[in-house]
Design a protein around this motif. Structure first.
Motif, PDB file in Angstrom:
ATOM      1  N   GLU A 187      -4.347  -2.344 -10.782  1.00  0.00           N
ATOM      2  CA  GLU A 187      -4.205  -2.763 -12.175  1.00  0.00           C
ATOM      3  C   GLU A 187      -5.250  -2.072 -13.042  1.00  0.00           C
ATOM      4  O   GLU A 187      -6.413  -1.959 -12.662  1.00  0.00           O
ATOM      5  CB  GLU A 187      -4.375  -4.273 -12.258  1.00  0.00           C
ATOM      6  N   ALA A 196       6.597   0.289 -11.627  1.00  0.00           N
ATOM      7  CA  ALA A 196       6.930  -1.149 -11.625  1.00  0.00           C
ATOM      8  C   ALA A 196       8.425  -1.350 -11.759  1.00  0.00           C
ATOM      9  O   ALA A 196       9.011  -2.229 -11.121  1.00  0.00           O
ATOM     10  CB  ALA A 196       6.186  -1.864 -12.747  1.00  0.00           C
ATOM     11  N   SER A 245       7.966 -10.683 -11.998  1.00  0.00           N
ATOM     12  CA  SER A 245       6.695 -11.408 -11.969  1.00  0.00           C
ATOM     13  C   SER A 245       5.497 -10.469 -12.122  1.00  0.00           C
ATOM     14  O   SER A 245       4.361 -10.919 -12.182  1.00  0.00           O
ATOM     15  CB  SER A 245       6.565 -12.190 -10.659  1.00  0.00           C
ATOM     16  N   THR A 246       5.739  -9.173 -12.209  1.00  0.00           N
ATOM     17  CA  THR A 246       4.674  -8.187 -12.353  1.00  0.00           C
ATOM     18  C   THR A 246       4.288  -8.048 -13.822  1.00  0.00           C
ATOM     19  O   THR A 246       5.152  -7.875 -14.678  1.00  0.00           O
ATOM     20  CB  THR A 246       5.133  -6.810 -11.818  1.00  0.00           C
ATOM     21  N   ASP A 276      13.764  -8.837 -12.178  1.00  0.00           N
ATOM     22  CA  ASP A 276      13.201  -7.627 -11.573  1.00  0.00           C
ATOM     23  C   ASP A 276      13.860  -6.339 -12.057  1.00  0.00           C
ATOM     24  O   ASP A 276      13.298  -5.265 -11.889  1.00  0.00           O
ATOM     25  CB  ASP A 276      13.290  -7.715 -10.046  1.00  0.00           C
TER      26      ASP A 276
END
Length: 164
Positions: free
Chosen positions: A2, A152, A138-139, A79
């Motif tokens: 991150e 991602a 959820s990212t 997603d």
């Protein structure tokens, strides 16, 4: 991995602070254009005036850009879908918008200056220093680059395909 959060990440966005860069850019360009006029460089001065006014507009909160209400974007959160929180005048947001062009069904652009719910979500994830904030399932990616977004998105599509 991150990305790191900028030192101003905890500060709230104020409307006045959003005008600093555009005003300085415009005034600076006009000042240099005035110097060019004094040096009898009319054409260069005219080009610089146009460029300064354009860049002042482009980096200001006046530029609305693409926007979908945050609540509507959250309703499609999964997603295979990306939500990108951005703000006019934020250089990283502009870079990501340049990389992810066109009208796409799999991406929702949320202008945080136009949506109080988006501001609350942004504050919970690092504040304005986290822009652009990319959400894929959820990212959550802070200060996302185009390559991080693509990575991602690909991982989200793999999770979505595996769930089917």
């Amino acid at each position: 991995m991150e990305p790191t959060i900028a030192p101003d990440a905890g500060r709230r966005m104020s409307r006045a602070s959003l005008w600093v860069r555009p005003v300085l850019m415009t005034v600076g360009g006009l000042a240099v254009a005035a110097l060019l006029l004094l040096a009898d460089q009319e054409i260069a001065a005219a080009v610089l005036v146009v460029a300064a006014v354009f860049m002042g507009y482009w980096t200001s909160p006046l530029r609305a850009g693409r926007h979908e209400p945050f609540a509507q974007a959250l309703s499609r959160r999964d997603d295979a879908h990306a939500i990108i929180l951005w703000a006019p005048g934020d250089p990283l947001s502009a870079r990501l918008q340049t990389a992810v062009r066109g009208d796409r069904e799999d991406v929702a652009w949320v202008n945080v200056l136009r949506d109080p719910c988006a501001v609350e979500f942004l504050e919970a994830h690092g504040g304005r220093g986290a822009l652009p904030l990319v959400v894929v399932g959820s990212t959550v990616l802070r200060r996302a680059t185009a390559s991080q977004y693509l990575e991602a998105k690909a991982e989200g599509e793999q999770r979505s395909a595996a769930a089917d």
